[in-house]
Motif scaffolding. Structure first.
Motif, PDB file in Angstrom:
ATOM      1  N   ARG A  40      34.254 -27.616 -77.806  1.00  0.00           N
ATOM      2  CA  ARG A  40      35.130 -27.811 -78.785  1.00  0.00           C
ATOM      3  C   ARG A  40      33.666 -27.076 -80.259  1.00  0.00           C
ATOM      4  O   ARG A  40      33.636 -26.495 -81.493  1.00  0.00           O
ATOM      5  N   PHE A  42      40.884 -18.411 -81.478  1.00  0.00           N
ATOM      6  CA  PHE A  42      41.293 -18.968 -82.695  1.00  0.00           C
ATOM      7  C   PHE A  42      41.433 -17.421 -83.552  1.00  0.00           C
ATOM      8  O   PHE A  42      40.316 -16.504 -83.441  1.00  0.00           O
ATOM      9  N   GLN A 101      37.350 -29.905 -88.410  1.00  0.00           N
ATOM     10  CA  GLN A 101      38.813 -29.869 -87.303  1.00  0.00           C
ATOM     11  C   GLN A 101      39.164 -30.556 -86.808  1.00  0.00           C
ATOM     12  O   GLN A 101      38.076 -32.057 -86.281  1.00  0.00           O
ATOM     13  N   ILE A 102      40.281 -31.001 -87.933  1.00  0.00           N
ATOM     14  CA  ILE A 102      40.531 -32.606 -86.871  1.00  0.00           C
ATOM     15  C   ILE A 102      41.316 -32.610 -86.090  1.00  0.00           C
ATOM     16  O   ILE A 102      41.952 -31.176 -85.335  1.00  0.00           O
ATOM     17  N   LEU A 103      41.215 -33.270 -84.887  1.00  0.00           N
ATOM     18  CA  LEU A 103      41.423 -33.085 -83.409  1.00  0.00           C
ATOM     19  C   LEU A 103      42.750 -32.544 -83.457  1.00  0.00           C
ATOM     20  O   LEU A 103      43.839 -33.148 -84.072  1.00  0.00           O
ATOM     21  N   GLY A 104      43.015 -31.084 -82.158  1.00  0.00           N
ATOM     22  CA  GLY A 104      44.198 -31.076 -82.368  1.00  0.00           C
ATOM     23  C   GLY A 104      45.267 -29.999 -83.358  1.00  0.00           C
ATOM     24  O   GLY A 104      46.058 -29.527 -83.752  1.00  0.00           O
ATOM     25  N   GLN A 105      44.220 -29.693 -84.324  1.00  0.00           N
ATOM     26  CA  GLN A 105      44.821 -29.540 -85.688  1.00  0.00           C
ATOM     27  C   GLN A 105      43.802 -27.632 -85.699  1.00  0.00           C
ATOM     28  O   GLN A 105      42.769 -27.590 -84.775  1.00  0.00           O
ATOM     29  N   LYS A 106      44.170 -27.096 -86.970  1.00  0.00           N
ATOM     30  CA  LYS A 106      43.378 -25.462 -87.234  1.00  0.00           C
ATOM     31  C   LYS A 106      42.340 -25.990 -87.994  1.00  0.00           C
ATOM     32  O   LYS A 106      41.793 -26.910 -88.609  1.00  0.00           O
TER      33      LYS A 106
END
Lengths: 113, 112
Positions: A43, A91, B37-42
Protein backbone atom coordinates in the motif's frame (compact mmCIF):
# COMPACT_ATOMS: atom_id res chain seq x y z
CA UNK A 1 -16.13 19.17 -10.50
CA UNK A 2 -12.53 18.36 -11.22
CA UNK A 3 -12.38 14.59 -11.65
CA UNK A 4 -10.10 11.82 -12.76
CA UNK A 5 -11.71 8.72 -14.21
CA UNK A 6 -10.28 5.25 -14.64
CA UNK A 7 -12.86 3.18 -16.44
CA UNK A 8 -11.17 -0.20 -15.86
CA UNK A 9 -11.53 -1.37 -12.25
CA UNK A 10 -9.51 -4.50 -13.07
CA UNK A 11 -7.19 -5.58 -15.83
CA UNK A 12 -5.05 -8.64 -16.40
CA UNK A 13 -2.10 -9.29 -18.64
CA UNK A 14 0.05 -12.26 -19.45
CA UNK A 15 3.65 -12.04 -18.33
CA UNK A 16 5.85 -10.46 -21.03
CA UNK A 17 2.85 -9.01 -22.82
CA UNK A 18 1.76 -5.39 -23.09
CA UNK A 19 -1.17 -3.79 -21.30
CA UNK A 20 -2.69 -0.32 -21.45
CA UNK A 21 -4.49 1.32 -18.55
CA UNK A 22 -6.91 4.13 -19.34
CA UNK A 23 -7.36 7.46 -17.63
CA UNK A 24 -9.39 10.53 -18.47
CA UNK A 25 -9.59 13.74 -16.52
CA UNK A 26 -11.48 16.95 -16.37
CA UNK A 27 -9.90 20.37 -16.14
CA UNK A 28 -10.32 23.81 -17.61
CA UNK A 29 -6.69 24.68 -16.96
CA UNK A 30 -4.02 24.55 -19.64
CA UNK A 31 -1.07 24.03 -17.31
CA UNK A 32 -1.07 20.94 -15.14
CA UNK A 33 0.69 17.67 -14.43
CA UNK A 34 -0.43 14.10 -14.80
CA UNK A 35 0.90 11.09 -12.95
CA UNK A 36 0.61 7.37 -12.67
CA UNK A 37 1.21 5.92 -9.23
CA UNK A 38 1.62 2.24 -8.44
CA UNK A 39 0.31 0.86 -5.17
CA UNK A 40 1.57 -2.66 -4.44
CA UNK A 41 0.07 -4.85 -1.68
CA UNK A 42 2.24 -3.01 0.83
CA UNK A 43 0.00 0.00 0.00
CA UNK A 44 2.86 2.37 -0.58
CA UNK A 45 2.41 4.95 -3.33
CA UNK A 46 5.19 4.73 -5.89
CA UNK A 47 5.53 7.21 -8.72
CA UNK A 48 5.66 5.39 -12.05
CA UNK A 49 5.68 8.23 -14.54
CA UNK A 50 4.67 11.85 -14.89
CA UNK A 51 3.76 14.15 -17.76
CA UNK A 52 3.73 17.93 -17.97
CA UNK A 53 0.71 19.09 -19.95
CA UNK A 54 2.69 21.67 -21.89
CA UNK A 55 4.97 18.98 -23.32
CA UNK A 56 3.68 17.29 -26.44
CA UNK A 57 6.16 14.45 -26.24
CA UNK A 58 4.87 11.44 -24.37
CA UNK A 59 6.82 10.55 -21.24
CA UNK A 60 8.68 7.24 -21.09
CA UNK A 61 10.35 5.43 -18.19
CA UNK A 62 11.89 2.13 -19.22
CA UNK A 63 8.97 -0.28 -19.78
CA UNK A 64 6.39 2.36 -18.91
CA UNK A 65 5.11 4.93 -21.37
CA UNK A 66 2.10 7.16 -21.68
CA UNK A 67 -0.19 8.23 -24.48
CA UNK A 68 -1.12 11.79 -23.62
CA UNK A 69 -3.95 13.26 -25.68
CA UNK A 70 -4.45 16.76 -24.33
CA UNK A 71 -7.45 17.69 -26.44
CA UNK A 72 -9.21 14.50 -25.44
CA UNK A 73 -8.02 14.83 -21.82
CA UNK A 74 -6.77 11.30 -21.96
CA UNK A 75 -3.65 9.90 -20.28
CA UNK A 76 -3.18 6.17 -20.71
CA UNK A 77 -0.33 4.09 -19.32
CA UNK A 78 1.29 1.38 -21.37
CA UNK A 79 3.30 -1.30 -19.63
CA UNK A 80 5.49 -3.33 -21.98
CA UNK A 81 7.03 -6.71 -21.24
CA UNK A 82 4.87 -7.06 -18.13
CA UNK A 83 6.49 -8.63 -15.10
CA UNK A 84 4.97 -10.35 -12.08
CA UNK A 85 6.16 -7.44 -9.95
CA UNK A 86 3.99 -5.07 -11.94
CA UNK A 87 0.89 -6.51 -10.29
CA UNK A 88 -0.60 -3.70 -8.21
CA UNK A 89 -3.24 -1.01 -8.07
CA UNK A 90 -2.47 1.81 -10.46
CA UNK A 91 -3.76 5.29 -9.78
CA UNK A 92 -3.91 8.08 -12.30
CA UNK A 93 -3.61 11.54 -10.75
CA UNK A 94 -3.79 15.13 -11.86
CA UNK A 95 -2.15 18.08 -10.20
CA UNK A 96 -2.90 21.65 -11.12
CA UNK A 97 -0.07 24.06 -10.63
CA UNK A 98 -0.34 25.30 -7.08
CA UNK A 99 -3.03 22.80 -6.08
CA UNK A 100 -3.20 19.35 -4.66
CA UNK A 101 -3.53 16.01 -6.36
CA UNK A 102 -6.79 14.46 -7.47
CA UNK A 103 -6.67 10.71 -7.86
CA UNK A 104 -8.72 8.37 -9.98
CA UNK A 105 -10.40 5.34 -8.40
CA UNK A 106 -7.61 3.01 -9.48
CA UNK A 107 -7.18 -0.01 -11.72
CA UNK A 108 -6.14 -3.33 -10.25
CA UNK A 109 -3.64 -5.02 -12.55
CA UNK A 110 -3.01 -8.75 -12.36
CA UNK A 111 -0.07 -10.32 -14.15
CA UNK A 112 -0.56 -13.94 -15.11
CA UNK A 113 2.46 -16.24 -15.28
CA UNK B 1 17.56 8.58 -2.65
CA UNK B 2 15.72 10.92 -0.26
CA UNK B 3 12.41 9.68 1.03
CA UNK B 4 9.43 10.69 3.10
CA UNK B 5 9.22 8.73 6.34
CA UNK B 6 6.01 8.06 8.21
CA UNK B 7 5.57 6.68 11.71
CA UNK B 8 4.09 4.50 12.96
CA UNK B 9 3.53 2.08 10.11
CA UNK B 10 0.47 0.69 11.88
CA UNK B 11 -1.56 2.21 14.69
CA UNK B 12 -4.45 0.55 16.48
CA UNK B 13 -6.55 2.79 18.67
CA UNK B 14 -9.81 2.69 20.52
CA UNK B 15 -12.72 4.75 19.30
CA UNK B 16 -12.71 8.16 20.93
CA UNK B 17 -8.97 8.24 21.49
CA UNK B 18 -6.60 10.79 20.01
CA UNK B 19 -3.93 9.73 17.55
CA UNK B 20 -0.99 11.56 16.07
CA UNK B 21 0.48 10.45 12.80
CA UNK B 22 3.97 11.64 12.02
CA UNK B 23 5.77 12.42 8.81
CA UNK B 24 9.35 13.45 8.20
CA UNK B 25 9.50 15.25 4.86
CA UNK B 26 12.39 15.40 2.47
CA UNK B 27 14.65 18.12 3.84
CA UNK B 28 14.28 20.86 1.23
CA UNK B 29 10.60 20.33 0.56
CA UNK B 30 8.20 23.16 1.28
CA UNK B 31 4.75 21.79 0.54
CA UNK B 32 3.17 19.11 2.68
CA UNK B 33 0.01 17.07 2.30
CA UNK B 34 -2.04 14.43 4.00
CA UNK B 35 -4.16 11.98 2.06
CA UNK B 36 -6.16 9.03 3.21
CA UNK B 37 -7.31 5.84 1.57
CA UNK B 38 -10.13 3.83 3.07
CA UNK B 39 -9.63 0.16 2.24
CA UNK B 40 -10.74 -0.56 -1.30
CA UNK B 41 -11.42 3.08 -2.13
CA UNK B 42 -9.53 5.81 -3.87
CA UNK B 43 -6.97 8.15 -2.40
CA UNK B 44 -8.61 11.27 -0.96
CA UNK B 45 -7.05 14.63 -0.27
CA UNK B 46 -7.26 15.87 3.31
CA UNK B 47 -5.10 18.96 3.67
CA UNK B 48 -2.18 20.89 2.27
CA UNK B 49 0.27 22.90 4.35
CA UNK B 50 2.73 25.57 3.31
CA UNK B 51 4.64 28.24 5.18
CA UNK B 52 3.41 26.94 8.51
CA UNK B 53 -0.25 27.21 7.72
CA UNK B 54 -3.00 25.27 6.04
CA UNK B 55 -3.32 26.33 2.42
CA UNK B 56 -6.22 24.10 1.48
CA UNK B 57 -8.41 21.46 3.09
CA UNK B 58 -11.15 19.13 1.96
CA UNK B 59 -14.60 18.51 3.41
CA UNK B 60 -13.19 15.44 5.14
CA UNK B 61 -10.82 17.61 7.17
CA UNK B 62 -13.27 18.70 9.84
CA UNK B 63 -12.69 20.00 13.35
CA UNK B 64 -11.45 16.68 14.65
CA UNK B 65 -8.39 16.93 12.42
CA UNK B 66 -5.43 19.24 12.83
CA UNK B 67 -1.95 19.51 11.36
CA UNK B 68 1.20 21.18 12.51
CA UNK B 69 4.92 21.25 12.02
CA UNK B 70 6.00 21.81 15.60
CA UNK B 71 9.76 21.56 15.32
CA UNK B 72 10.39 22.49 11.71
CA UNK B 73 10.95 18.90 10.71
CA UNK B 74 8.09 16.57 11.64
CA UNK B 75 4.74 17.19 9.99
CA UNK B 76 1.92 15.73 12.06
CA UNK B 77 -1.72 14.88 11.58
CA UNK B 78 -3.78 14.71 14.76
CA UNK B 79 -7.18 13.12 14.97
CA UNK B 80 -8.75 14.25 18.23
CA UNK B 81 -11.50 11.73 18.82
CA UNK B 82 -11.24 8.82 16.44
CA UNK B 83 -14.26 7.19 14.90
CA UNK B 84 -14.56 3.76 13.34
CA UNK B 85 -14.78 5.36 9.89
CA UNK B 86 -11.38 6.97 10.38
CA UNK B 87 -9.82 3.56 9.82
CA UNK B 88 -7.76 3.99 6.69
CA UNK B 89 -4.30 4.26 5.26
CA UNK B 90 -2.95 7.77 5.78
CA UNK B 91 -0.32 9.05 3.40
CA UNK B 92 1.94 12.02 3.84
CA UNK B 93 3.31 13.62 0.69
CA UNK B 94 5.81 16.43 0.25
CA UNK B 95 6.98 18.57 -2.63
CA UNK B 96 9.83 20.92 -3.25
CA UNK B 97 7.86 22.68 -5.96
CA UNK B 98 4.27 22.02 -6.94
CA UNK B 99 5.18 19.47 -9.59
CA UNK B 100 5.82 16.08 -8.06
CA UNK B 101 4.72 14.72 -4.73
CA UNK B 102 6.84 12.17 -2.93
CA UNK B 103 4.72 9.89 -0.80
CA UNK B 104 5.61 8.21 2.43
CA UNK B 105 4.96 4.53 2.92
CA UNK B 106 1.75 5.28 4.78
CA UNK B 107 0.34 4.68 8.25
CA UNK B 108 -2.38 2.11 8.59
CA UNK B 109 -4.82 3.37 11.22
CA UNK B 110 -7.24 0.89 12.70
CA UNK B 111 -9.93 2.21 15.02
CA UNK B 112 -11.61 -0.46 17.15
Amino acid sequence: AQTVTQSQPEMSVQEAETVTLSCTYDTSESDYYLFWYKQPPSRQMILVIRQEAYKQQNATENRFSVNFQKAAKSFSLKISDSQLGDAAMYFCARSLYGQNFVFGPGTRLSVLP
Amino acid sequence: EPEVTQTPSHQVTQMGQEVILRCVPISNHLYFYWYRQILGQKVEFLVSFYNNEISEKSEIFDDQFSVERPDGSNFTLKIRSTKLEDSAMYFCATEQERTEAFFGQGTRLTVV
